[in-house]
Design an enzyme around this catalytic site. Structure first.
Site, PDB file in Angstrom:
ATOM      1  N   ASP A  90       1.156  -0.956   0.367  1.00  0.00           N
ATOM      2  CA  ASP A  90      -0.057   0.033  -0.281  1.00  0.00           C
ATOM      3  C   ASP A  90       1.020   1.086  -0.323  1.00  0.00           C
ATOM      4  O   ASP A  90       2.610   1.504   0.683  1.00  0.00           O
ATOM      5  CB  ASP A  90      -0.895   0.475   1.169  1.00  0.00           C
ATOM      6  CG  ASP A  90      -1.905   0.781   1.527  1.00  0.00           C
ATOM      7  OD1 ASP A  90      -2.233   1.272   0.369  1.00  0.00           O
ATOM      8  OD2 ASP A  90      -2.552   1.228   2.344  1.00  0.00           O
ATOM      9  N   ASP A 270      -7.942  -7.403   1.084  1.00  0.00           N
ATOM     10  CA  ASP A 270      -7.341  -7.787   1.941  1.00  0.00           C
ATOM     11  C   ASP A 270      -8.501  -6.581   3.431  1.00  0.00           C
ATOM     12  O   ASP A 270      -8.911  -5.852   3.545  1.00  0.00           O
ATOM     13  CB  ASP A 270      -5.924  -6.686   1.907  1.00  0.00           C
ATOM     14  CG  ASP A 270      -5.678  -5.029   2.046  1.00  0.00           C
ATOM     15  OD1 ASP A 270      -6.014  -4.248   3.512  1.00  0.00           O
ATOM     16  OD2 ASP A 270      -7.022  -4.317   1.464  1.00  0.00           O
ATOM     17  N   CYS A 308     -13.736 -27.282   8.568  1.00  0.00           N
ATOM     18  CA  CYS A 308     -12.425 -26.542   7.912  1.00  0.00           C
ATOM     19  C   CYS A 308     -11.251 -27.402   8.709  1.00  0.00           C
ATOM     20  O   CYS A 308     -11.017 -28.452   9.139  1.00  0.00           O
ATOM     21  CB  CYS A 308     -11.931 -25.712   9.964  1.00  0.00           C
ATOM     22  SG  CYS A 308     -10.664 -24.861   8.972  1.00  0.00           S
ATOM     23  N   CYS A 310      -8.144 -26.500   8.428  1.00  0.00           N
ATOM     24  CA  CYS A 310      -6.467 -26.033   9.542  1.00  0.00           C
ATOM     25  C   CYS A 310      -6.047 -27.481  10.251  1.00  0.00           C
ATOM     26  O   CYS A 310      -6.882 -28.176  10.743  1.00  0.00           O
ATOM     27  CB  CYS A 310      -6.678 -24.320   9.246  1.00  0.00           C
ATOM     28  SG  CYS A 310      -7.919 -24.480  11.119  1.00  0.00           S
ATOM     29  N   CYS A 313      -7.725 -26.931  13.832  1.00  0.00           N
ATOM     30  CA  CYS A 313      -9.130 -27.574  13.523  1.00  0.00           C
ATOM     31  C   CYS A 313      -8.905 -29.043  13.443  1.00  0.00           C
ATOM     32  O   CYS A 313      -9.567 -30.077  14.097  1.00  0.00           O
ATOM     33  CB  CYS A 313     -10.262 -26.658  12.429  1.00  0.00           C
ATOM     34  SG  CYS A 313     -10.365 -25.249  13.085  1.00  0.00           S
ATOM     35  N   HIS A 339      -5.574 -20.486  11.998  1.00  0.00           N
ATOM     36  CA  HIS A 339      -7.440 -20.975  12.153  1.00  0.00           C
ATOM     37  C   HIS A 339      -8.049 -19.513  10.683  1.00  0.00           C
ATOM     38  O   HIS A 339      -8.309 -20.086   9.887  1.00  0.00           O
ATOM     39  CB  HIS A 339      -7.954 -21.491  13.058  1.00  0.00           C
ATOM     40  CG  HIS A 339      -9.932 -20.776  12.680  1.00  0.00           C
ATOM     41  ND1 HIS A 339     -10.561 -22.272  11.932  1.00  0.00           N
ATOM     42  CD2 HIS A 339     -10.010 -20.089  12.753  1.00  0.00           C
ATOM     43  CE1 HIS A 339     -11.242 -21.918  12.174  1.00  0.00           C
ATOM     44  NE2 HIS A 339     -12.159 -20.733  11.891  1.00  0.00           N
TER      45      HIS A 339
END
Length: 373
Positions: A90, A270, A308, A310, A313, A339
């Site tokens: 940015d 974002d 999930c 991930c 999890c 997560h």
């Protein structure tokens, strides 16, 4: 940059962006690594557990600390951070605006004081590009004149006029540098402003999209307006943006915001929400938000989100996460951040798959149905 459209389902787009460092499939959510690190994670965590193809850095923060020249000497952002995929930086204009008590905007740039030591600095369109040349980001955002909402018509008008002038100066400077062999692999995006006023958004979009930019962003939203106003503004503005270049909605937002704005033709997003909320105890799941510090999770042996994939999890219970949060254990911040970012990036993958299969409308209905349950 190479950009191709893989499929369009109504207005929702699945595209592919190729930079010098990665291939980015859209719609894409970009984790925010403001100072060259996604908070609580390192490059190994990112590549092992989340696998983003692009993350953000911020020109304002990296310019002030450690300094863009130091980053350049250390191998630019890729060498310094050891994250090998793409970076978007940015321009820092928003941070100069929001973090400094004494901001002064003139026709040539923005004067601000550092939030670190109070030192005075001056950002111009050329200076923020020079900083980003040192950072070596794959996508550079130009300096724009951001307006917090609500704002007067006079202030919004001045903002889009100044943003257009700065955009003209920025693209001329960048293309001239590329002709000299500078920043050949760095791409440049302009930022459309205009508040929630349709006439101003159209004017800004038409003027900026006529310039030779590699992509275009919609800025100045999620700064105080209602969600309905944001969605309406995005839908209106995308109608004046080219179809053959990436579309980026800056600083947005919740999972619902992502779904709604993908439906309206946005490719890139974002937001600090998944990382910041993780640290504050709010975790995102397929069935809505979970406040993990709540007492009811003290003896909950179930994973955070049964759908999930991930590593959090797949490994830990809500009871363990509740304990870590209450104990203020540093491990909690890492696991929660992994997560939330995994959830966000997986949500984008699900939307892409739905767009490619021309069933985005059904996906959206199921998305909201789970939350209602």
């Amino acid at each position: 940059m190479n950009f191709q459209i893989d499929n369009i389902d109504n207005k929702a787009r699945a595209c592919t962006i190729k930079t010098a460092h990665s291939t980015i499939e859209t719609p894409v959510f970009m984790p925010v690594g403001t100072v060259g690190a996604v908070k609580a994670l390192d490059a190994t965590d990112l590549q092992s557990f989340i696998k983003p193809e692009i993350i953000l850095g911020n020109t304002y923060h990296l310019y002030l600390r450690p300094g863009d020249e130091i980053v350049n000497k250390m191998g630019k952002l890729h060498g310094f951070t050891k994250f090998p995929k793409s970076f978007l930086t940015d321009s820092g204009g928003f941070q100069a605006f929001s973090l400094s008590d004494n901001v002064k905007i003139d026709e040539d740039g923005i004067t601000f004081r550092s939030h670190i030591d109070g030192s005075r600095h001056y950002f111009t369109p050329k200076k923020v590009l020079d900083i980003q040349y040192n950072l070596g980001s794959d996508i550079m955002m130009i300096l724009d004149d951001l307006v917090a909402l609500p704002a007067t018509q006079e202030r919004i008008k001045a903002s889009i006029e100044r943003t257009t002038r700065w955009a003209e100066e920025s693209i001329e400077y960048h293309r001239a540098n590329q002709q000299k062999g500078i920043a050949l692999k760095q791409n440049i995006f302009a930022i459309i402003q205009g508040g929630t006023d349709r006439a101003f958004r159209e004017k800004s979009a038409r003027e900026l999209c006529a310039l030779d930019y590699d992509g275009f962003a919609i800025g100045g939203l999620s700064v105080g307006e209602s969600n309905v106003d944001m969605y309406d503004t995005v839908e209106w503005t995308t109608g004046f943006m080219p179809t053959d270049k990436p579309r980026y909605l800056m600083g947005v937002g919740t999972p619902e915001d992502l779904v709604e704005n993908v439906q309206r033709g946005i490719d890139m997003f974002d937001c600090v929400m998944p990382t910041r909320n993780a640290r504050n105890g709010t975790l995102f799941t397929s069935y809505g938000k979970v406040n993990i510090k709540a007492a009811r999770y003290k003896e909950d042996s179930e994973p955070l989100d049964s759908e999930c994939g991930c590593m959090v999890c797949q490994t830990y219970s809500k009871a363990y996460l509740n304990h870590l949060f209450r104990a203020r254990e540093i491990t909690y911040f890492r696991l929660a951040t992994i997560h939330n970012l995994y959830y966000y990036l997986d949500l984008m993958k699900q939307m892409r798959k739905a767009i490619l299969e021309n069933r985005f409308s059904d996906f959206k209905k199921e998305f909201y149905k789970k939350r209602e349950s």
